[in-house]
Scaffold this active site. Structure first.
Site, short mmCIF file in Angstrom:
data_model
loop_
_atom_site.label_atom_id
_atom_site.label_comp_id
_atom_site.label_asym_id
_atom_site.label_seq_id
_atom_site.Cartn_x
_atom_site.Cartn_y
_atom_site.Cartn_z
CG ASP A 152 -1.85 1.03 1.44
OD1 ASP A 152 -2.02 1.84 0.60
OD2 ASP A 152 -2.54 0.80 2.53
CG ASP A 188 -7.59 -9.05 8.77
OD1 ASP A 188 -6.75 -8.53 8.04
OD2 ASP A 188 -8.02 -8.89 9.73
P1 5GP Z 1 2.02 -0.45 3.67
O1 5GP Z 1 2.96 -0.43 4.95
O2 5GP Z 1 2.43 -0.87 2.48
O3 5GP Z 1 1.07 0.60 3.79
O4 5GP Z 1 0.90 -1.48 4.22
C1 5GP Z 1 1.19 -2.88 4.12
C2 5GP Z 1 -0.01 -3.61 5.02
O5 5GP Z 1 -1.11 -3.10 5.02
C3 5GP Z 1 -0.52 -4.90 4.22
O6 5GP Z 1 0.46 -5.98 4.78
C4 5GP Z 1 -1.68 -5.31 5.01
O7 5GP Z 1 -1.67 -6.00 6.34
C5 5GP Z 1 -2.26 -3.65 5.12
N1 5GP Z 1 -3.17 -3.24 4.07
C6 5GP Z 1 -2.75 -2.10 3.12
N2 5GP Z 1 -3.93 -2.09 2.51
C7 5GP Z 1 -4.88 -2.96 2.54
C8 5GP Z 1 -6.12 -3.27 2.13
O8 5GP Z 1 -6.58 -2.97 1.23
N3 5GP Z 1 -6.78 -4.29 2.80
C9 5GP Z 1 -6.23 -4.97 3.87
N4 5GP Z 1 -7.05 -6.14 4.32
N5 5GP Z 1 -5.02 -4.69 4.37
C10 5GP Z 1 -4.56 -3.75 3.73
#
Ligand code: 5GP
Length: 181
Positions: A106, A162
């Site tokens: 994300d 989830d």
């Molecule tokens: P980042 O550090 O890249 O912002 O986010 C990574 C983590 O955020 C992912 O491993 C996941 O656990 C959570 N995450 C980000 N976007 C989503 C989404 O659309 N749905 C869900 N269920 N988890 C997300």
């Protein structure tokens, strides 16, 4: 089942299971070509990557190892950007070819943290493979080497992802339905 409710939120089917499988098939082909003969160590990021990791490695007919780590990552439907240490990495990393397996990238804060932590162990190489990537939410500069599916910037569940504990077991990917304002 094209519409589901998890806790207080509604979701609609976005990617059916067959499309997710086809995307993982393609990614497995990329990784097989890149890592054949290199005995890579796949590092799945729990909890969400358990599904992708299993689906991916069963398609890889090359010599490889797989392990899992845990990082604190997400609360609710917006990434907090707060992560803690890698938990559970007991394998020797030095000189190994590492492939980090993520359920979704994300903002990229989590992969940045993981790559920084791995670099301390002097691997031969590190790459990232993710089931889902949200390019519009990504704030890091690290290239995401292997992406199964690029998706818009919306909250999704299913295939390991989830909403507050629910939805990980759903085949396919479901996208949040935002109520009309
Ligand atoms: P980042 O550090 O890249 O912002 O986010 C990574 C983590 O955020 C992912 O491993 C996941 O656990 C959570 N995450 C980000 N976007 C989503 C989404 O659309 N749905 C869900 N269920 N988890 C997300």
């Amino acid at each position: 089942m094209t519409r589901i409710r998890l806790h207080d939120l509604d979701f609609e089917l976005f990617l059916p299971e067959a499309e997710v499988n086809a995307a993982i098939d393609r990614l497995a082909g990329e990784l097989r070509a890149k890592y054949h003969g290199k005995r890579p160590l796949f590092v799945g990021v729990l909890n969400g990557a358990f599904f992708f990791a299993a689906e991916l490695v069963k398609r890889l007919d090359i010599e490889c190892e797989i392990t899992f780590v845990k990082v604190a990552s997400y609360l609710g439907t917006h990434s907090t950007g707060r992560v803690t240490d890698l938990i559970g990495l007991n394998e020797r990393i030095e000189g190994r070819h590492i492939v980090v397996l993520e359920d979704i990238v994300d903002t990229g804060n989590t992969v940045k943290h993981i790559l920084d932590a791995l670099a301390d162990h002097h691997p031969a190489s590190v790459s990232i493979a993710t089931l889902l990537f949200k390019p519009d939410a990504y704030t890091q500069t690290i290239p995401i080497d292997h992406v199964a599916v690029r998706i818009p910037n919306a909250f999704v569940v299913g295939s390991g992802l989830d909403h507050d504990g629910l939805g990980r077991n759903l085949p396919g990917i479901y996208r949040i339905i935002t109520p009309a304002q």
